[in-house]
Design a protein around this motif. Structure first.
Motif, short mmCIF file in Angstrom:
data_model
loop_
_atom_site.label_atom_id
_atom_site.label_comp_id
_atom_site.label_asym_id
_atom_site.label_seq_id
_atom_site.Cartn_x
_atom_site.Cartn_y
_atom_site.Cartn_z
N GLY A 1 88.95 45.60 48.51
CA GLY A 1 88.07 46.25 49.47
C GLY A 1 87.31 47.37 48.82
O GLY A 1 87.35 47.57 47.60
N LEU B 1 87.55 55.36 51.80
CA LEU B 1 86.68 54.24 52.12
C LEU B 1 85.32 54.78 52.56
O LEU B 1 85.23 55.51 53.54
CB LEU B 1 87.31 53.45 53.26
CG LEU B 1 86.92 52.03 53.54
CD1 LEU B 1 87.14 51.13 52.33
CD2 LEU B 1 87.73 51.50 54.71
N GLN C 1 80.70 50.20 50.25
CA GLN C 1 81.98 49.48 50.20
C GLN C 1 81.87 48.23 49.34
O GLN C 1 82.77 47.91 48.57
CB GLN C 1 82.44 49.11 51.61
CG GLN C 1 83.00 50.27 52.38
CD GLN C 1 83.72 49.83 53.64
OE1 GLN C 1 84.28 48.73 53.71
NE2 GLN C 1 83.72 50.70 54.64
N ALA D 1 84.03 47.45 46.11
CA ALA D 1 84.90 46.27 46.11
C ALA D 1 84.69 45.45 44.84
O ALA D 1 85.66 44.99 44.22
CB ALA D 1 84.64 45.42 47.35
N THR E 1 84.66 35.89 50.27
CA THR E 1 84.27 37.20 50.78
C THR E 1 84.47 37.21 52.28
O THR E 1 84.25 36.21 52.97
CB THR E 1 82.80 37.52 50.45
OG1 THR E 1 81.95 36.49 50.95
CG2 THR E 1 82.60 37.66 48.95
N LEU F 1 89.16 43.81 59.32
CA LEU F 1 89.97 43.64 58.11
C LEU F 1 91.19 44.56 58.20
O LEU F 1 91.39 45.24 59.21
CB LEU F 1 89.12 43.92 56.87
CG LEU F 1 88.06 42.86 56.59
CD1 LEU F 1 87.04 43.34 55.57
CD2 LEU F 1 88.72 41.56 56.12
N MET G 1 87.23 49.29 57.27
CA MET G 1 86.96 48.38 56.16
C MET G 1 85.96 47.33 56.61
O MET G 1 86.15 46.67 57.63
CB MET G 1 88.27 47.72 55.71
CG MET G 1 88.22 46.98 54.44
SD MET G 1 89.93 46.46 54.04
CE MET G 1 89.65 45.70 52.48
N GLU H 1 85.57 42.60 51.90
CA GLU H 1 86.69 42.30 51.01
C GLU H 1 86.34 41.06 50.20
O GLU H 1 85.69 40.15 50.72
CB GLU H 1 87.95 42.08 51.83
CG GLU H 1 89.21 41.93 51.03
CD GLU H 1 90.45 41.91 51.92
OE1 GLU H 1 91.55 41.92 51.35
OE2 GLU H 1 90.34 41.89 53.16
#
Length: 146
Positions: free
Chosen positions: A52, A60, A67, A71, A94, A130, A135, A138
């Motif tokens: 992440g 974060l 992000q 990641a 993803t 997530l 978040m 990812e």
């Protein structure tokens, strides 16, 4: 079927990856992925858990683009830790919270920057949430080590 030149280390181990984009399907390269990747000669695989956008302290960033960049930086760190390079990645998945097609340009740019011409097969999964609050993105990966 197209292939990209293996690195010297991969050639010594007899590993090659071939990108397969059938002519009957649209060209996915402009969108930052390949339809399929065939690994030949590999006997060790690395499975990289979802990375992440959190930094080493667990912070974060609040926005999607930051992000996403973090990641992929985290993915590169995980690949380094197992002795893999981006050109050894055969598949990424993803996960995007509240996916909107306008996000694709940012995602494609980062994928191309990370993988260059060795674009892995890729699946994008829109999700409602997530693991962590806030978040938004990812990415996980599979790499052929040798």
């Amino acid at each position: 079927m197209s292939s990209f030149p293996p690195t010297a280390a991969a050639e010594q181990r007899g590993v090659s990856l071939a990108i397969v984009n059938p002519a009957e399907l649209y060209d996915p390269a402009p969108n930052g992925y390949s339809h399929a990747v065939v690994a030949k000669g590999g006997s060790r695989l690395a499975f990289i858990a979802g990375q992440g956008g959190e930094d080493a302290s667990g912070a974060l960033p609040p926005n999607f683009a930051d992000q996403l960049r973090q990641a992929y930086a985290n993915l590169r760190l995980a690949l380094d830790a197992v002795g893999a390079r981006p050109d050894q990645v055969t598949m990424i998945t993803t996960y995007v919270v509240d996916y909107d097609p306008t996000m694709l340009a940012v995602m494609t740019r980062e994928v191309k920057e990370t993988f260059g011409k060795a674009l892995p097969a890729q699946t994008l999964v829109p999700v409602p949430r997530l693991a962590l609050d806030g978040m938004l993105f990812e990415v996980d990966a599979v790499a052929v080590l040798e």
